[in-house]
Design a protein around this motif. Structure first.
Motif, PDB file in Angstrom:
ATOM      1  N   VAL A 188       0.842  -1.197   0.000  1.00  0.00           N
ATOM      2  CA  VAL A 188       0.000   0.000   0.000  1.00  0.00           C
ATOM      3  C   VAL A 188       0.879   1.250   0.000  1.00  0.00           C
ATOM      4  O   VAL A 188       1.797   1.383   0.814  1.00  0.00           O
ATOM      5  CB  VAL A 188      -0.933   0.000   1.232  1.00  0.00           C
ATOM      6  CG1 VAL A 188      -1.682   1.326   1.341  1.00  0.00           C
ATOM      7  CG2 VAL A 188      -1.914  -1.169   1.137  1.00  0.00           C
ATOM      8  N   LYS A 189       0.597   2.155  -0.933  1.00  0.00           N
ATOM      9  CA  LYS A 189       1.429   3.354  -1.120  1.00  0.00           C
ATOM     10  C   LYS A 189       0.802   4.581  -0.468  1.00  0.00           C
ATOM     11  O   LYS A 189      -0.412   4.689  -0.329  1.00  0.00           O
ATOM     12  CB  LYS A 189       1.671   3.600  -2.607  1.00  0.00           C
ATOM     13  CG  LYS A 189       2.517   2.509  -3.259  1.00  0.00           C
ATOM     14  CD  LYS A 189       2.693   2.764  -4.754  1.00  0.00           C
ATOM     15  CE  LYS A 189       3.699   1.786  -5.361  1.00  0.00           C
ATOM     16  NZ  LYS A 189       3.342   0.355  -5.107  1.00  0.00           N
ATOM     17  N   GLU A 190       1.668   5.512  -0.123  1.00  0.00           N
ATOM     18  CA  GLU A 190       1.245   6.727   0.580  1.00  0.00           C
ATOM     19  C   GLU A 190       0.290   7.574  -0.245  1.00  0.00           C
ATOM     20  O   GLU A 190      -0.564   8.271   0.304  1.00  0.00           O
ATOM     21  CB  GLU A 190       2.499   7.536   0.958  1.00  0.00           C
ATOM     22  CG  GLU A 190       2.242   8.711   1.863  1.00  0.00           C
ATOM     23  CD  GLU A 190       3.530   9.410   2.252  1.00  0.00           C
ATOM     24  OE1 GLU A 190       3.543  10.113   3.274  1.00  0.00           O
ATOM     25  OE2 GLU A 190       4.542   9.254   1.514  1.00  0.00           O
ATOM     26  N   TYR A 207      -8.099  -1.058  -1.676  1.00  0.00           N
ATOM     27  CA  TYR A 207      -8.395  -2.485  -1.552  1.00  0.00           C
ATOM     28  C   TYR A 207      -9.742  -2.734  -0.869  1.00  0.00           C
ATOM     29  O   TYR A 207     -10.031  -3.861  -0.471  1.00  0.00           O
ATOM     30  CB  TYR A 207      -7.264  -3.176  -0.779  1.00  0.00           C
ATOM     31  CG  TYR A 207      -5.974  -3.214  -1.561  1.00  0.00           C
ATOM     32  CD1 TYR A 207      -5.783  -4.139  -2.575  1.00  0.00           C
ATOM     33  CD2 TYR A 207      -4.958  -2.301  -1.281  1.00  0.00           C
ATOM     34  CE1 TYR A 207      -4.601  -4.168  -3.302  1.00  0.00           C
ATOM     35  CE2 TYR A 207      -3.770  -2.329  -2.009  1.00  0.00           C
ATOM     36  CZ  TYR A 207      -3.601  -3.256  -3.013  1.00  0.00           C
ATOM     37  OH  TYR A 207      -2.430  -3.274  -3.742  1.00  0.00           O
ATOM     38  N   LYS A 208     -10.557  -1.686  -0.767  1.00  0.00           N
ATOM     39  CA  LYS A 208     -11.852  -1.844  -0.089  1.00  0.00           C
ATOM     40  C   LYS A 208     -12.716  -2.892  -0.779  1.00  0.00           C
ATOM     41  O   LYS A 208     -13.305  -3.755  -0.120  1.00  0.00           O
ATOM     42  CB  LYS A 208     -12.585  -0.501  -0.058  1.00  0.00           C
ATOM     43  CG  LYS A 208     -11.956   0.517   0.884  1.00  0.00           C
ATOM     44  CD  LYS A 208     -12.749   1.818   0.895  1.00  0.00           C
ATOM     45  CE  LYS A 208     -12.104   2.816   1.833  1.00  0.00           C
ATOM     46  NZ  LYS A 208     -12.829   4.119   1.846  1.00  0.00           N
ATOM     47  N   THR A 225       2.692  -2.637   3.599  1.00  0.00           N
ATOM     48  CA  THR A 225       2.954  -1.281   3.124  1.00  0.00           C
ATOM     49  C   THR A 225       4.126  -1.305   2.153  1.00  0.00           C
ATOM     50  O   THR A 225       4.872  -2.281   2.094  1.00  0.00           O
ATOM     51  CB  THR A 225       3.282  -0.345   4.297  1.00  0.00           C
ATOM     52  OG1 THR A 225       4.508  -0.783   4.903  1.00  0.00           O
ATOM     53  CG2 THR A 225       2.178  -0.359   5.344  1.00  0.00           C
ATOM     54  N   ASP A 226       4.306  -0.210   1.421  1.00  0.00           N
ATOM     55  CA  ASP A 226       5.380  -0.167   0.427  1.00  0.00           C
ATOM     56  C   ASP A 226       6.709   0.263   1.028  1.00  0.00           C
ATOM     57  O   ASP A 226       7.754  -0.296   0.698  1.00  0.00           O
ATOM     58  CB  ASP A 226       5.001   0.773  -0.714  1.00  0.00           C
ATOM     59  CG  ASP A 226       5.899   0.585  -1.924  1.00  0.00           C
ATOM     60  OD1 ASP A 226       6.156  -0.573  -2.295  1.00  0.00           O
ATOM     61  OD2 ASP A 226       6.347   1.605  -2.496  1.00  0.00           O
ATOM     62  N   LEU A 227       6.650   1.241   1.951  1.00  0.00           N
ATOM     63  CA  LEU A 227       7.877   1.758   2.532  1.00  0.00           C
ATOM     64  C   LEU A 227       7.830   1.816   4.055  1.00  0.00           C
ATOM     65  O   LEU A 227       8.679   2.445   4.682  1.00  0.00           O
ATOM     66  CB  LEU A 227       8.178   3.166   1.984  1.00  0.00           C
ATOM     67  CG  LEU A 227       8.481   3.237   0.477  1.00  0.00           C
ATOM     68  CD1 LEU A 227       8.572   4.693   0.032  1.00  0.00           C
ATOM     69  CD2 LEU A 227       9.774   2.502   0.151  1.00  0.00           C
ATOM     70  N   GLY A 228       6.846   1.171   4.650  1.00  0.00           N
ATOM     71  CA  GLY A 228       6.761   1.167   6.106  1.00  0.00           C
ATOM     72  C   GLY A 228       6.406   2.513   6.700  1.00  0.00           C
ATOM     73  O   GLY A 228       6.743   2.790   7.856  1.00  0.00           O
ATOM     74  N   LYS A 229       5.679   3.337   5.955  1.00  0.00           N
ATOM     75  CA  LYS A 229       5.293   4.652   6.462  1.00  0.00           C
ATOM     76  C   LYS A 229       3.962   4.561   7.203  1.00  0.00           C
ATOM     77  O   LYS A 229       3.048   3.850   6.774  1.00  0.00           O
ATOM     78  CB  LYS A 229       5.162   5.650   5.312  1.00  0.00           C
ATOM     79  CG  LYS A 229       6.470   5.948   4.600  1.00  0.00           C
ATOM     80  CD  LYS A 229       6.264   6.988   3.500  1.00  0.00           C
ATOM     81  CE  LYS A 229       7.579   7.348   2.813  1.00  0.00           C
ATOM     82  NZ  LYS A 229       7.379   8.377   1.770  1.00  0.00           N
ATOM     83  N   PRO A 230       3.832   5.277   8.320  1.00  0.00           N
ATOM     84  CA  PRO A 230       2.567   5.268   9.054  1.00  0.00           C
ATOM     85  C   PRO A 230       1.369   5.656   8.180  1.00  0.00           C
ATOM     86  O   PRO A 230       0.283   5.088   8.335  1.00  0.00           O
ATOM     87  CB  PRO A 230       2.801   6.293  10.175  1.00  0.00           C
ATOM     88  CG  PRO A 230       4.280   6.225  10.405  1.00  0.00           C
ATOM     89  CD  PRO A 230       4.880   6.029   9.043  1.00  0.00           C
ATOM     90  N   LYS A 231       1.548   6.618   7.271  1.00  0.00           N
ATOM     91  CA  LYS A 231       0.449   7.018   6.394  1.00  0.00           C
ATOM     92  C   LYS A 231      -0.026   5.838   5.554  1.00  0.00           C
ATOM     93  O   LYS A 231      -1.235   5.667   5.326  1.00  0.00           O
ATOM     94  CB  LYS A 231       0.903   8.169   5.488  1.00  0.00           C
ATOM     95  CG  LYS A 231      -0.128   8.606   4.451  1.00  0.00           C
ATOM     96  CD  LYS A 231      -1.390   9.140   5.105  1.00  0.00           C
ATOM     97  CE  LYS A 231      -2.351   9.684   4.056  1.00  0.00           C
ATOM     98  NZ  LYS A 231      -3.632  10.148   4.666  1.00  0.00           N
TER      99      LYS A 231
END
Length: 259
Positions: free
Chosen positions: A37-39, A45-46, A66-72
């Motif tokens: 999942v990207k920021e 994906y609903k 997630t794609d980069l491990g970002k909280p967003k």
């Protein structure tokens, strides 16, 4: 034996017979990995999670959520998971560690209701789910050994540590049906299709060695986007690469398994 004794025996059967094992209905499990999942929220994906909810009893997510491990990114995934009406079990992948915000990512996903496994087990519908991320290290006689520079020894130690976490998780399982959830592969068969040069970075046989010490019904993992859907551990446990990119019998990004 007299007629009276026979009559009495028929009406008073022995009381010390072992109880029959309770029957469990099959549990339908949808398994997917590597959604990345990207920021920017470029993909929702609903609808996929709503579809899965209509076809399965449990959703299993095998890392790289997630794609980069970002909280967003984790927040976007958590929002999409609201359309999922069934229990969700997951492990993290290497991408989920990228930005150094892994603790925040974990909290967001747990708050969204995900059973996030890091060496623990959870039982749902009579099936025990035991999970860890896993780690690299290679397969069979090509598995990396703890020799040489400290950096190599540290890498092998991490691989061994993840296998020990998996063993601890499997020891917590009390049900007769068990699924192992990983991100890294436990066998080379399900990474076939990837360049052989990167096999050592896609998983480790140490995971399979641990799995084969327990009665495991199925194993799912991701990480190898160009790998192969199905294989088996040396001990015969079925293994499925459920990366979203892998072609599956469902024709969908997720696999459907019944235990």
């Amino acid at each position: 034996m007299t007629d009276d004794a026979i009559h009495q025996s028929a009406n008073n059967p022995p009381q010390d017979l072992p109880e029959a094992e309770p029957a469990h209905k099959p549990l339908r499990i949808a398994a997917v990995a590597d959604l990345h999942v990207k920021e920017n929220g470029s993909q929702s994906y609903k609808e996929l999670f709503a579809e899965i909810s209509s076809k399965a009893d449990v959703l299993v997510m095998a890392g790289d959520l997630t794609d980069l491990g970002k909280p967003k990114e984790a927040e976007l995934l958590a929002s999409d998971l609201r359309s999922c009406t069934i229990p969700v079990v997951g492990v993290l992948g290497n991408h989920d560690y990228e930005c150094g915000s892994v603790d925040e990512v974990k909290d967001i996903l747990k708050d969204a209701g995900m059973h996030l496994l890091e060496g623990q087990a959870v039982e749902i519908g009579g099936v025990g789910f035991a999970g860890v991320k896993g780690f690299a290290g290679g397969f069979g006689r090509h598995m990396l050994g703890s020799f040489g520079e400290p950096a190599i020894k540290a890498m092998v130690a991490e691989s061994v540590e993840e296998s020990m976490r998996l063993e601890n998780a499997l020891r917590q399982v009390r049900s007769h049906r068990a699924m192992v959830v990983l991100h890294y592969a436990p066998i080379p068969e399900t990474v076939a299709g990837e360049p052989e040069a990167i096999y050592p970075f896609l998983g480790s046989s140490r995971l399979a060695e641990t799995i084969d010490r327990f009665p495991v019904s199925a194993v799912v993992h991701g990480h190898a986007h160009r790998g192969t859907y199905a294989g088996k551990t040396p001990g015969g446990a079925p293994v499925y690469n459920v990366a979203a990119h892998i072609e599956k019998p469902t024709g969908r990004p997720y696999a459907l398994l019944e235990l």
